[in-house]
Each structure stands twice: as C-alpha cells, then as structure tokens.
Design a protein around this motif. Structure first.
Motif, PDB file in Angstrom:
ATOM      1  N   LEU A  30       0.836  -1.206   0.000  1.00 13.26           N
ATOM      2  CA  LEU A  30       0.000   0.000   0.000  1.00 13.26           C
ATOM      3  C   LEU A  30       0.870   1.255   0.000  1.00 13.26           C
ATOM      4  N   ALA A  31       1.938   1.214   0.786  1.00 13.90           N
ATOM      5  CA  ALA A  31       2.855   2.360   0.826  1.00 13.90           C
ATOM      6  C   ALA A  31       3.517   2.563  -0.534  1.00 13.90           C
ATOM      7  N   LEU A  32       3.743   1.482  -1.247  1.00 17.70           N
ATOM      8  CA  LEU A  32       4.432   1.551  -2.534  1.00 17.70           C
ATOM      9  C   LEU A  32       3.506   1.983  -3.665  1.00 17.70           C
ATOM     10  N   THR A  33       2.272   1.464  -3.661  1.00 20.55           N
ATOM     11  CA  THR A  33       1.373   1.691  -4.806  1.00 20.55           C
ATOM     12  C   THR A  33       0.356   2.801  -4.592  1.00 20.55           C
ATOM     13  N   GLY A  34      -0.013   3.058  -3.341  1.00 24.72           N
ATOM     14  CA  GLY A  34      -1.062   4.038  -3.081  1.00 24.72           C
ATOM     15  C   GLY A  34      -2.428   3.557  -3.500  1.00 24.72           C
ATOM     16  N   SER A  35      -2.551   2.255  -3.771  1.00 27.52           N
ATOM     17  CA  SER A  35      -3.827   1.679  -4.215  1.00 27.52           C
ATOM     18  C   SER A  35      -4.124   0.457  -3.367  1.00 27.52           C
ATOM     19  N   LEU A  36      -5.245   0.469  -2.660  1.00 25.89           N
ATOM     20  CA  LEU A  36      -5.604  -0.677  -1.842  1.00 25.89           C
ATOM     21  C   LEU A  36      -5.915  -1.889  -2.707  1.00 25.89           C
ATOM     22  N   GLN A  37      -6.514  -1.646  -3.864  1.00 24.94           N
ATOM     23  CA  GLN A  37      -6.834  -2.759  -4.751  1.00 24.94           C
ATOM     24  C   GLN A  37      -5.560  -3.484  -5.205  1.00 24.94           C
ATOM     25  N   LYS A  38      -4.542  -2.726  -5.606  1.00 26.15           N
ATOM     26  CA  LYS A  38      -3.273  -3.332  -6.026  1.00 26.15           C
ATOM     27  C   LYS A  38      -2.551  -3.981  -4.849  1.00 26.15           C
ATOM     28  N   ALA A  39      -2.580  -3.312  -3.707  1.00 28.43           N
ATOM     29  CA  ALA A  39      -1.901  -3.848  -2.529  1.00 28.43           C
ATOM     30  C   ALA A  39      -2.554  -5.144  -2.067  1.00 28.43           C
ATOM     31  N   ALA A  40      -3.886  -5.195  -2.092  1.00 27.68           N
ATOM     32  CA  ALA A  40      -4.597  -6.406  -1.693  1.00 27.68           C
ATOM     33  C   ALA A  40      -4.230  -7.568  -2.601  1.00 27.68           C
ATOM     34  N   GLY A  75      -5.682  12.016  -8.574  1.00 26.77           N
ATOM     35  CA  GLY A  75      -6.742  11.054  -8.846  1.00 26.77           C
ATOM     36  C   GLY A  75      -7.205  10.287  -7.636  1.00 26.77           C
ATOM     37  N   GLY A  76      -6.751  10.638  -6.447  1.00 26.64           N
ATOM     38  CA  GLY A  76      -7.182   9.949  -5.234  1.00 26.64           C
ATOM     39  C   GLY A  76      -6.449   8.635  -5.022  1.00 26.64           C
ATOM     40  N   GLY A  77      -6.733   7.989  -3.892  1.00 24.60           N
ATOM     41  CA  GLY A  77      -6.101   6.712  -3.565  1.00 24.60           C
ATOM     42  C   GLY A  77      -6.118   6.458  -2.083  1.00 24.60           C
ATOM     43  N   THR A  78      -5.319   5.510  -1.653  1.00 26.13           N
ATOM     44  CA  THR A  78      -5.237   5.130  -0.244  1.00 26.13           C
ATOM     45  C   THR A  78      -3.779   5.153   0.180  1.00 26.13           C
ATOM     46  N   ARG A  79      -3.498   5.718   1.326  1.00 26.55           N
ATOM     47  CA  ARG A  79      -2.126   5.781   1.802  1.00 26.55           C
ATOM     48  C   ARG A  79      -2.085   5.510   3.299  1.00 26.55           C
ATOM     49  N   LEU A  80      -0.886   5.203   3.777  1.00 26.38           N
ATOM     50  CA  LEU A  80      -0.712   4.942   5.203  1.00 26.38           C
ATOM     51  C   LEU A  80      -0.748   6.251   5.978  1.00 26.38           C
ATOM     52  N   THR A  81      -1.370   6.192   7.141  1.00 28.91           N
ATOM     53  CA  THR A  81      -1.309   7.317   8.065  1.00 28.91           C
ATOM     54  C   THR A  81       0.049   7.293   8.757  1.00 28.91           C
ATOM     55  N   ALA A  82       0.304   8.290   9.567  1.00 21.94           N
ATOM     56  CA  ALA A  82       1.558   8.319  10.325  1.00 21.94           C
ATOM     57  C   ALA A  82       1.662   7.090  11.218  1.00 21.94           C
ATOM     58  N   GLU A  83       0.524   6.686  11.798  1.00 21.14           N
ATOM     59  CA  GLU A  83       0.518   5.488  12.650  1.00 21.14           C
ATOM     60  C   GLU A  83       0.822   4.230  11.830  1.00 21.14           C
ATOM     61  N   GLY A  84       0.260   4.169  10.624  1.00 21.44           N
ATOM     62  CA  GLY A  84       0.516   3.023   9.762  1.00 21.44           C
ATOM     63  C   GLY A  84       1.974   2.937   9.359  1.00 21.44           C
ATOM     64  N   GLN A  85       2.565   4.080   9.029  1.00 22.41           N
ATOM     65  CA  GLN A  85       3.973   4.109   8.655  1.00 22.41           C
ATOM     66  C   GLN A  85       4.858   3.704   9.834  1.00 22.41           C
ATOM     67  N   ALA A  86       4.512   4.185  11.040  1.00 25.89           N
ATOM     68  CA  ALA A  86       5.297   3.846  12.227  1.00 25.89           C
ATOM     69  C   ALA A  86       5.214   2.351  12.522  1.00 25.89           C
TER      70      ALA A  86
END
Length: 265
Positions: A30-40, A75-86
């Motif tokens: 998810l951190a790499l792609t910014g897409s939950l669909q691709k990450a899943a 175009g929007g997407g999904t990314r990690l929050t600070a907590e997710g990155q930590a």
C-alpha cells in the motif's frame, strides 16, 4: 548452506498475536502503490478482506492505519497514516532483530552436535511411517547391487539394498549418519514361523504395543527391546486371523529392497 538445506530453527513473528507477515506485506504494498486494490492483490487478499483486516488492526492500535483521498490532481487513492507508517517501520526493525536472534541460536546449536543431528533428522519430511536413524556400519558393494547395514543407538540393525549406481550417487560411506525409511505397507508381521526361515534380511522381534483399527486396515505398532518402534499396515482380516493384541510378541519382517536409505549430502 546448500540450496536444498533448510534452517533448523524457524519462527513466525506476529504482533498482538494476529498481525503477521502477510498483513505487513499489505501495508508495504500500500505504501508503494497508493492503491488498496493493487496492494490487496499483491498480498493475497480480496479487496473486502483487505479492508476488514485493516479495520481490525486499527481497532488494536486505536488509530486508523490508512486514509483515503478522492479526486485532485493525483486522482485519489489510499495511503498509510503516520501510525501506519510507524507500525510498518517497527515491523521491519523487529524482523531484523528476530532474524538476528535466530542466527545467534543457530550458532549456539552448531556447538551442540548431538542436538543438531537430532534436529536434522526431525527436519526431514516423508510419508514413510518408519524412520530409523543410525550410522552406516557396513557397505558391501557388488557390480550391480550394494548392501548397506545401518546400526541404531539401541542396537537394532537394518539392512538396505540398492543399485550400486544409487549407492555411488548417494556417496554412502562407513560412519555416515543415515536414515532408513520403510513404508508401513512393506512390513509383514509374523507371530509364528512354524519352523520356517524367511529370506527377508530384516526381521525385528518385538511386542505389539498398539493396534489402531480403521475401516479396512489397521496400523499395528511393535515396540522393540531397545525402545524403537515399527509400524505395519495390515488388513483387519489379518489382525483377526493372527489375533493381534497389545502385549503379544511378533516379528516385523521386511525386505532389504523395501528400505529407502537417506544420508546427509
């Protein structure tokens, strides 16, 4: 380490008892792609399954691990929050520490030869129910066939026969650690020889210690005087005909060609 060797020590790292490597593969993708669909897809989750596991993890951390954006130049997407990155960074650090711990224990194990050999024997996975560990005591090589005698710590001896080409490829030599593998279906149980002698090289006398009946066949376990066990797979009719029961003396008989020999390469 040879390519086919497996580490003797393995351990699965989990956080909070449920966040495993697959979950953190999802975060990394998810951190790499910014897409939950691709990450899943990369981590082997369905799209819905990925959301569910992220929600469950967020409940554990009491903070959302991802955030979504819509529209905009990207175009929007999904990314990690600070907590997710930590959390992802902590996992990577813990992984490195965990790997270092296992390497330290492997190094300690290298100084414990008896325990190391025991674990190496345990690490082999096979469907053969009978696995006898010992050392090569004798090798009789012929032009076509080679006979190998293996001695166990409890004094039991087992003879294996194979082609001389196979013995050469295995590199069988005196003093080698070896495993003798025998399928339960290859073992014949004898309760009374009736004055006859059998040509089978391996004849191990013991006492019936367990009879596990199935719908058609039974597994009969013999305990040998030295404590080793031999398992035979026989029909239920044969169990009844021989009157096999716990405490009864019997002899496990199998041909030398029924023994598969394994030595450490």
């Amino acid at each position: 380490m040879k390519p086919h060797d497996q580490p003797l020590l393995q351990g699965e790292l989990r956080l909070a008892g449920r966040l495993d490597g697959r979950f953190f593969d999802l975060l990394a993708a998810l951190a790499l792609t910014g897409s939950l669909q691709k990450a899943a897809r990369a981590a082997g989750y369905s799209y819905k399954g990925a959301w569910l596991v992220l929600d469950a993890a967020g409940a554990l951390t009491h903070a959302p691990l991802v955030e979504t954006t819509t529209g905009g130049t990207g175009g929007g997407g999904t990314r990690l929050t600070a907590e997710g990155q930590a959390l992802l960074q902590a996992w990577r650090e813990l992984q490195a520490r965990h790997a270092g711990f296992l390497r330290e224990q492997e190094a300690w194990l290298a100084g414990q030869p008896a325990l190391q050999q025991l674990l190496k024997r345990m690490s082999m996975k096979t469907t053969a129910r009978n696995q006898f560990s010992g050392r090569v005591l004798d090798v009789q090589a012929g032009p076509v066939t080679t006979s190998v005698r293996i001695g166990m710590d409890d004094g039991t001896h087992i003879t294996a026969s194979m082609t001389s080409l196979a013995a050469e490829e295995l590199g069988v030599d005196l003093g080698q650690d070896a495993l003798a593998l025998v399928k339960a279906s290859e073992v014949v149980l004898v309760t009374d020889f009736g004055g006859y002698r059998l040509s089978a090289r391996n004849q191990l006398a013991g006492t019936v210690s367990r009879v596990q009946r199935g719908a058609v066949s039974s597994l009969v376990v013999l305990t040998l005087p030295g404590g080793s066990t031999v398992t035979a797979s026989v029909t239920n009719d044969a169990v009844e005909a021989l009157g096999l029961a716990v405490g009864q003396p019997a002899t496990a008989v199998f041909k030398a060609y029924a023994v598969m020999l394994a030595v450490r390469g």
